[in-house]
Design a protein around this motif. Structure first.
Motif, PDB file in Angstrom:
ATOM      1  N   TYR A  79       6.315   6.147  30.748  1.00  0.00           N
ATOM      2  CA  TYR A  79       4.984   5.665  30.353  1.00  0.00           C
ATOM      3  C   TYR A  79       4.095   5.417  31.573  1.00  0.00           C
ATOM      4  O   TYR A  79       2.879   5.610  31.509  1.00  0.00           O
ATOM      5  CB  TYR A  79       5.107   4.412  29.478  1.00  0.00           C
ATOM      6  N   TRP A  82       3.186   9.133  32.799  1.00  0.00           N
ATOM      7  CA  TRP A  82       2.288   9.886  31.926  1.00  0.00           C
ATOM      8  C   TRP A  82       0.956   9.184  31.675  1.00  0.00           C
ATOM      9  O   TRP A  82      -0.080   9.852  31.569  1.00  0.00           O
ATOM     10  CB  TRP A  82       2.964  10.141  30.586  1.00  0.00           C
ATOM     11  N   TYR A  83       0.976   7.862  31.547  1.00  0.00           N
ATOM     12  CA  TYR A  83      -0.222   7.146  31.093  1.00  0.00           C
ATOM     13  C   TYR A  83      -0.679   6.028  32.024  1.00  0.00           C
ATOM     14  O   TYR A  83      -1.739   5.440  31.799  1.00  0.00           O
ATOM     15  CB  TYR A  83       0.022   6.517  29.708  1.00  0.00           C
ATOM     16  N   VAL A  85       0.886   3.207  32.116  1.00  0.00           N
ATOM     17  CA  VAL A  85       1.199   2.001  31.347  1.00  0.00           C
ATOM     18  C   VAL A  85       2.475   1.367  31.913  1.00  0.00           C
ATOM     19  O   VAL A  85       3.511   2.022  32.030  1.00  0.00           O
ATOM     20  CB  VAL A  85       1.397   2.336  29.857  1.00  0.00           C
ATOM     21  N   LEU A  87       5.335  -0.564  31.148  1.00  0.00           N
ATOM     22  CA  LEU A  87       6.058  -0.932  29.933  1.00  0.00           C
ATOM     23  C   LEU A  87       7.358  -1.648  30.280  1.00  0.00           C
ATOM     24  O   LEU A  87       8.157  -1.153  31.075  1.00  0.00           O
ATOM     25  CB  LEU A  87       6.357   0.331  29.111  1.00  0.00           C
ATOM     26  N   GLU A 199       4.103   9.605  18.150  1.00  0.00           N
ATOM     27  CA  GLU A 199       3.715  10.328  19.367  1.00  0.00           C
ATOM     28  C   GLU A 199       4.768  11.357  19.760  1.00  0.00           C
ATOM     29  O   GLU A 199       4.955  11.681  20.934  1.00  0.00           O
ATOM     30  CB  GLU A 199       3.451   9.308  20.482  1.00  0.00           C
ATOM     31  N   HIS A 202       3.846  14.237  22.129  1.00  0.00           N
ATOM     32  CA  HIS A 202       3.274  13.964  23.449  1.00  0.00           C
ATOM     33  C   HIS A 202       4.015  14.773  24.504  1.00  0.00           C
ATOM     34  O   HIS A 202       5.224  14.992  24.429  1.00  0.00           O
ATOM     35  CB  HIS A 202       3.348  12.471  23.765  1.00  0.00           C
ATOM     36  N   THR A 212      -1.549   7.352  24.386  1.00  0.00           N
ATOM     37  CA  THR A 212      -0.571   6.539  23.681  1.00  0.00           C
ATOM     38  C   THR A 212      -1.229   5.271  23.157  1.00  0.00           C
ATOM     39  O   THR A 212      -2.156   4.718  23.779  1.00  0.00           O
ATOM     40  CB  THR A 212       0.608   6.155  24.590  1.00  0.00           C
ATOM     41  N   LEU A 214      -0.102   2.490  23.302  1.00  0.00           N
ATOM     42  CA  LEU A 214       0.140   1.399  24.243  1.00  0.00           C
ATOM     43  C   LEU A 214      -0.985   1.256  25.260  1.00  0.00           C
ATOM     44  O   LEU A 214      -1.053   0.246  25.964  1.00  0.00           O
ATOM     45  CB  LEU A 214       1.468   1.616  24.964  1.00  0.00           C
ATOM     46  N   GLU A 215      -1.869   2.242  25.345  1.00  0.00           N
ATOM     47  CA  GLU A 215      -3.050   2.119  26.203  1.00  0.00           C
ATOM     48  C   GLU A 215      -4.124   1.243  25.580  1.00  0.00           C
ATOM     49  O   GLU A 215      -5.014   0.761  26.281  1.00  0.00           O
ATOM     50  CB  GLU A 215      -3.638   3.502  26.496  1.00  0.00           C
ATOM     51  N   ASN A 224       8.624   8.006  19.358  1.00  0.00           N
ATOM     52  CA  ASN A 224       8.661   9.274  20.085  1.00  0.00           C
ATOM     53  C   ASN A 224      10.086   9.818  20.037  1.00  0.00           C
ATOM     54  O   ASN A 224      10.978   9.182  19.478  1.00  0.00           O
ATOM     55  CB  ASN A 224       8.173   9.104  21.527  1.00  0.00           C
TER      56      ASN A 224
END
Length: 382
Positions: A79, A82-83, A85, A87, A199, A202, A212, A214-215, A224
């Motif tokens: 995460y 990719w984003y 985030v 986590l 997701e 993704h 996501t 989560l953003e 996922n």
């Protein structure tokens, strides 16, 4: 002895199409498989090698219900990669494929008779799993002009206990942007509606990165899997991200419903996380296949489509040809040797006018499938 009402779910039509294609192949016919979301590539090489080594070294018994700690940490790192985030790995629950994730999420969030909104068209198993759990799926129609994605104004007219969104979606491959996803998440939170984001596709994106949930929120359940991007459908390993205060409840459910995810699949998944170069090559194949489909389908006369942002599907409107989707798919299989999925799987009310085509196969198969479709359409309709 009678069956429960909960057991009376609809068939998964794509599986019927797969069986018809298998029967045709048993008669020595070469079938082009555009019916199923099955990557033509194997599990990553590193994943397969890790399994060989583990089988020689370990007994591969039970793991803890939430999954191998190293795998949960690896998913959390994904995460960030990719984003961006950050986590907490403690919020990650490894599951026996995304299907187990849906069972856990639906069971944890909703009591019997709860109303859960899903997009139509949408993945058919959402509807059937909800029914099997004595929950009420609420089909919310989407439209080509909004790229078959839910909007707040579509959702707001329905009294709901839950809302499930999918981006990229199946069967359409279209995505929600960050603003639209946040609007839906905010709408759900303001009304105490359980919010679930599927997701699973993704990583398979083309012109922009998927967002996501989560953003935009910490209250969502995010589902996922290693099935699609990592080409590990048959390994049955996925994950679920839940709010921190839900982890223990999910753990108790997982202990009793599944004991743990398959140990061998978790080892493969952990190695797959280090296989980025191989996955990038796979994505290049999907991108080329998508390009060929977007050019070749209109040439074949199938032009009413919403171009996919991700996944490996195209959802097409065939209403102008005056034949229902099941008949259309059966004729294409019988006469052209191409397996397609009728839209009824994804939209019980309007799916008689649509079909889904997968381009997860090799590029050579896509080229041949398009050639056959064009010949069929010219002979039958054009």
């Amino acid at each position: 002895m009678s069956l429960s009402k909960r057991s009376q779910v609809d068939p998964f039509i794509v599986m019927d199409v797969m069986e018809a294609a298998r029967a045709a192949e048993a008669e020595d016919r070469q079938i082009i498989h555009m019916e199923v979301g099955q990557p033509s590539t194997p599990a990553p090489l590193q994943a397969r090698q890790a399994v060989v080594e583990a089988l020689q070294r370990d007994p591969l018994g039970y793991t803890v219900a939430l999954g191998l700690p190293a795998l949960r940490q690896g998913i959390a790192r994904l995460y960030m990669q990719w984003y961006g985030v950050d986590l907490d790995p403690n919020r990650v629950v490894v599951t026996s494929g995304s299907s187990a994730g849906f069972l856990l999420a639906f069971t944890a969030l909703f009591d019997p008779s709860a109303r859960v909104g899903i997009a139509a068209p949408g993945y058919p198993s959402y509807r059937q799993i909800l029914k099997a759990l004595s929950l009420q799926p609420v089909d919310i129609p989407t439209h080509a002009e909004t790229r078959h994605q839910l909007r707040v104004q579509d959702v707001a007219v329905h009294p709901l206990d839950g809302l499930l969104v999918a981006s990229p979606g199946n069967p359409t491959g279209t995505m929600l942007d960050k603003t639209a996803l946040k609007a839906l998440a905010d709408h759900a939170e303001e009304r105490s509606i359980g919010f679930i984001s599927d997701e699973i596709y993704h990583g398979i994106e083309y012109e922009k990165k998927a967002v996501t949930a989560l953003e935009v929120t910490d209250s969502a359940y995010v589902i996922n899997s290693f099935s699609k991007y990592f080409s590990m459908t048959g390994w049955r390993v996925g994950w679920l991200v839940v709010p921190e205060d839900h982890v223990r409840s999910i753990e108790r459910l997982a202990q009793n419903m599944f004991i743990c995810p398959p140990h061998v699949s978790q080892i493969a998944a952990l190695a797959a996380l280090e296989s980025g170069d191989e996955m990038t090559k796979n994505l290049a194949v999907y991108a080329e296949n998508r390009r060929l489909m977007l050019v070749g389908l209109p040439q074949a006369g199938i032009a009413k489509i919403a171009p996919p942002d991700g996944a490996f599907y195209i959802y097409a409107d065939i209403s102008e040809f005056g034949v229902d989707s099941r008949t259309f798919a059966a004729e294409v299989l019988a006469e052209a040797g191409v397996a397609l999925t009728p839209g009824l799987d994804f939209d019980p009310l309007r799916g008689g006018q649509t079909i889904r085509m997968s381009y997860a196969q090799s590029t050579n198969e896509i080229v041949e499938g398009l050639r056959r479709l064009k010949a069929f359409m010219q002979a039958r309709f054009l």
